[in-house]
Write a protein that holds these residues in place. Sequence first.
Motif, PDB file in Angstrom:
ATOM      1  N   TRP A 104     -31.542  12.811  35.128  1.00 51.20           N
ATOM      2  CA  TRP A 104     -30.171  13.250  35.554  1.00 51.20           C
ATOM      3  C   TRP A 104     -30.293  13.378  37.030  1.00 51.20           C
ATOM      4  N   ALA A 185     -23.897  18.806  27.421  1.00 50.68           N
ATOM      5  CA  ALA A 185     -24.900  19.252  28.261  1.00 50.68           C
ATOM      6  C   ALA A 185     -24.943  20.648  28.061  1.00 50.68           C
ATOM      7  N   PHE A 187     -26.447  24.994  28.173  1.00 49.50           N
ATOM      8  CA  PHE A 187     -27.158  25.630  29.194  1.00 49.50           C
ATOM      9  C   PHE A 187     -27.371  27.268  28.692  1.00 49.50           C
ATOM     10  N   THR A 313     -27.050  27.296  41.846  1.00 47.93           N
ATOM     11  CA  THR A 313     -26.074  26.244  41.452  1.00 47.93           C
ATOM     12  C   THR A 313     -26.851  24.863  41.234  1.00 47.93           C
ATOM     13  N   GLY A 314     -27.904  24.660  42.155  1.00 46.87           N
ATOM     14  CA  GLY A 314     -28.583  23.565  42.009  1.00 46.87           C
ATOM     15  C   GLY A 314     -29.233  23.157  40.711  1.00 46.87           C
ATOM     16  N   THR A 317     -26.141  22.975  34.764  1.00 48.93           N
ATOM     17  CA  THR A 317     -25.633  21.915  33.972  1.00 48.93           C
ATOM     18  C   THR A 317     -24.161  21.717  34.346  1.00 48.93           C
ATOM     19  N   PHE A 318     -23.573  22.667  35.267  1.00 51.96           N
ATOM     20  CA  PHE A 318     -22.122  22.484  35.190  1.00 51.96           C
ATOM     21  C   PHE A 318     -21.221  22.864  36.420  1.00 51.96           C
ATOM     22  N   THR A 319     -22.145  23.167  37.595  1.00 46.19           N
ATOM     23  CA  THR A 319     -21.515  23.427  38.797  1.00 46.19           C
ATOM     24  C   THR A 319     -20.999  22.102  39.404  1.00 46.19           C
ATOM     25  N   SER A 320     -19.956  21.971  40.189  1.00 46.85           N
ATOM     26  CA  SER A 320     -19.330  20.826  40.931  1.00 46.85           C
ATOM     27  C   SER A 320     -19.690  20.943  42.465  1.00 46.85           C
TER      28      SER A 320
END
Lengths: 357, 98
Positions: A104, A185, A187, A313-314, A317-320
Amino acid sequence: MGIEKLSFLPRAVGVKKAAGQPAVSKVSSEWTWKDRLGEIKCRISSFRMRYTVRPGLYAVGEPSVESDVFVTANYKLSFDILRRELKGLNVWIIVLDTKGINVWCAAGKGTFGTNELISRINETNLHNVVTHRRIIIPQLGAVGVNARIVQQRTGFRVYFGPVYAKDIPAYIRAGHVKTPEMRLARFNMLDRLVLTPMEINPAMKKFPLFALIALVLFGLQPSGILFKDAWEGGMPFLIFGLMAVFTGAFITPLLLPFIPFRSFAVKGWLTGMIAVFVLMKGIELWYYKSLLPLAAAYIFFPLASSYIALQFTGSTTFTSMSGVKKELKIGVPVYLTATALSLLILIIYKLSQWRVI
Amino acid sequence: MKYLVDVVTLEFFQEKCTGCGRCIEVCPHGVFLLRDKKAFVADRDRCMECGACANNCEFGAIKVNSGVGCAAAIINGMITGGPPSCDCGEQSGSDCCG
């Protein structure tokens, strides 16, 4: 100076002769204790930055010209998880050169990408290895792989397989069809738990510098540094500092969906604030004979926890990107101002101790 | 789990959609669904801007400003003045992105 990449040769359990092609390494779907140890080291240290396998073609079981072809990254943990889930199947694996990064992340960087896939298909002579023209890419690789271009240039039709390798047997049984669940995905708490060591690790690397500043600040006297003052005054701050790492890098990630608010910065601040509040109960008010250090602690440590939580956040699987940018746009000025303010309060505290003011 | 409300840059142009379903196949958060042989954005706030859909839409029906949603990477970009980058290994020797 770059990091030297160790190349791990997967333990070959034999060789596989494919048409028009030199012998292909056949790999087992079993994990040895070394593979398990490798995973643990990856989860807790930067060992994972040099845990690679050699890119190229591999065989699992006794694949034929009709067998499926799976593609993965050359991060050994990615490769290991894939081959483990292929137990009992006869398939080919193509390992792309992603510089040792997982599918990913590498797809996001473009190393798990269209061009690398095309050149690897050609280099491994895949057209002669199999007679069909299907190639199965992990779904998360779609960030870097353009299916249409791959088909135009190689004739291979890209199937984006399940997100998780464990769904591969069911996916194959269903005739290369994913259920909606296989596309998502997740988490869950265990996913988050295994990520926390690598949140705590980098945060703790900054801890010695913080500890030094805190001790010097409390120990500083007009006549020099007094170790007794440094220790007595600084110790609660060191404990607060460890606590901020604990709430920011461990508690917030672990309890992520249960902590109110969507912003990671707010979540981290909240857990940090609760912890500071609880720890304050352990410090009698007369400890500093002043409210100033306590005020500084209330300002600084929840925000330190917030900043550390924001780093998570890094790993999610879901932060933009837009979301994190928004958090930072508000957060960074707050962090900088609050740090300056806490320092100022401590300086005023020191000056009042020295009876300068 | 959902992240911040109404921040993502995802744009969908339904008139260009042919209903091939690629976006649905590649989205890891079920943002798209199919209705009357066309895709539509069913849950925009779940989008994480990974860019898989836009990268694979043959008809240019999807636009998204994709990139890594990672604070360290974005701070990196702020400092260097470049795009967000979690340049792992190589020069920086950072520990991120296993």
